[in-house]
Enzyme design. Structure first.
Site, short mmCIF file in Angstrom:
data_model
loop_
_atom_site.label_atom_id
_atom_site.label_comp_id
_atom_site.label_asym_id
_atom_site.label_seq_id
_atom_site.Cartn_x
_atom_site.Cartn_y
_atom_site.Cartn_z
N SER A 180 0.81 -1.22 0.00
CA SER A 180 0.00 0.00 0.00
C SER A 180 0.85 1.27 0.00
O SER A 180 0.35 2.35 -0.33
CB SER A 180 -0.93 0.01 1.21
N SER A 212 -5.80 8.83 19.37
CA SER A 212 -6.65 7.67 19.71
C SER A 212 -7.59 7.32 18.57
O SER A 212 -8.67 6.79 18.80
CB SER A 212 -7.44 7.96 21.00
N GLU A 215 -15.92 4.10 2.66
CA GLU A 215 -14.80 4.83 3.27
C GLU A 215 -14.31 4.16 4.55
O GLU A 215 -13.98 4.82 5.53
CB GLU A 215 -15.18 6.29 3.50
#
Length: 409
Positions: free
Chosen positions: A184, A339, A389
């Site tokens: 990727s 986070s 998404e």
């Protein structure tokens, strides 16, 4: 740096009310028709362009709102109107974000205006990342881009799927593999200009929900684009690939940016805001129905079984909005998602939309199951938020990896 606040300023309130009026007066009356037709609602997009909603100017103003709340506020109001039509209006934005996240200033100034056209000749754009065998697993992408140095052109081959506005777009932004060995990290994004030979629309999908939004395959057969269409430029790409190779050789080091992921990271809170809009719309229908529908001589909201559901629905919607606003403010003020706050907002809001729209159907009973009432359509539309998404499972993976620092699989 803008301080975090839950109070919208006067300008934001004015924009919110303007968008709400457009959603109520233009989008909602057309929602059922375009859902049934399963076609791009060009007349509604043109109306949005005429009043300035579908325009580079409008999205730039919201995108650069220093509080970060411009985009989520706009998404919530438009998707409160109808998710399918709203996605047709805002779908170009994902391609625009792809250029903003990866392109040079010159590329941003050249290509984003062409994505929108003008009020007299509206255009749309498409962001093409997913493939038949590479959805969540972007490392399995097969679309290739090969550089022809003699002509300073990139040659693209492959098939993209699930592309909003795919094939009908004026400008396509395509993510392709330039170095397969890097997985990727070996991806790059390319502009495919209007009328480029070799690009064609494949299958148009007939969908469960958001049916007014065009979704299709995009087929790339020896598509040649000039070198200037590589987002960020070749020098920057070569440097990024070199860092990725060094990191792979050393087994660690600096994290290297991925073209598709940069786009998704920037847009996840916005998707959460879309989900909040759909959930809020369904909740309002259910609340109004519960206050007017009588059974056994009294409104059904008098029953705790109904009232408590509505209390939970509203609480979950407000909690989802707060997560979206926090992530949007953090992104706008340059705070790191330590986070995975962007993924948190998208995860919770999308799951809330599915849950709230299902509860709305239950509250309306048999009426909720018919197309005479909009909650049936809203429930179908809400299903997409946990998928596109980044699925809910991928969001949980991102969050877990961020919190633990471990390569959880």
């Amino acid at each position: 740096m803008a301080e975090f606040t839950l109070d919208l300023n006067d300008d934001q309130k004015q924009v919110r009310d303007w968008l709400h009026g457009f959603a109520a007066d233009v989008i909602r009356p057309a929602a059922s028709e375009w859902d049934e037709r399963e076609e791009t609602p060009w007349p509604v997009i043109q109306e949005a362009a005429k009043v300035g909603i579908y325009s580079l100017d409008f999205y730039a103003q919201q995108f650069f709102d220093p509080t970060g709340l411009g985009i989520p506020m706009a998404m919530e109001e438009l998707f409160w109107g109808d998710a399918g039509i709203a996605l047709s209006i805002v779908g170009t934005g994902l391609a625009a974000v792809g250029v903003l996240a990866n392109g040079t200033e010159e590329q941003i100034g050249t290509w984003i205006p062409q994505m929108y056209g003008d009020a007299n000749d509206v255009k749309v754009a498409a962001f093409c990342s997913s493939e038949p065998d590479a959805g969540s697993d972007v490392g399995s992408m097969r679309t290739r881009a090969v550089y022809d140095q003699a002509k300073d052109e990139w040659v693209l081959n492959g098939t993209k799927t699930w592309a909003t506005n795919g094939g009908i777009a004026n400008v396509h932004v395509v993510v392709a593999v330039v170095d397969a060995e890097l997985g990727s990290k070996g991806h790059a994004s390319f502009i495919v200009p209007p009328d480029t030979a070799g690009l064609s629309q494949g299958q148009k999908f007939k969908k469960h929900g958001i049916r007014a939004s065009h979704t299709a395959e995009v087929v790339l057969e020896d598509v040649r684009v000039p070198g200037r269409c590589l987002l960020g430029g070749k020098e920057k790409l070569d440097q990024r690939l070199a860092r990725a190779r060094e990191r792979a050789a050393s087994g660690g080091g600096e994290r290297v940016k991925n073209a598709a992921m940069a786009t998704f990271e920037a847009s996840r809170p916005a998707v959460g805001a879309m989900a909040v809009g759909t959930a809020r719309a369904a909740y309002e229908v259910a609340l109004d129905y519960a206050k007017t529908r009588t059974q056994f001589g009294r409104p059904i909201i008098d029953n705790q079984g109904i009232a408590f559901q509505l209390a939970d629905m509203r609480t979950q919607i407000d909690a989802a909005r707060l997560l979206v606003w926090r992530a949007s403010w953090m992104a706008a003020t340059g705070k790191q998602f330590e986070s995975a706050e962007g993924s948190m907002s998208k995860l919770y809001a999308s799951e809330t939309a599915k849950k709230v729209t299902a509860q709305a159907i239950q509250i309306l009973g048999g009426n909720g199951f018919t197309r005479e009432y909009p909650v049936e359509r809203m429930h179908r539309d809400a299903a997409i938020y946990t998928i596109f998404e980044g699925t809910s499972e991928i969001q949980r993976l991102v969050i877990a990896r961020t919190l633990s620092g471990m390569p959880i699989r």
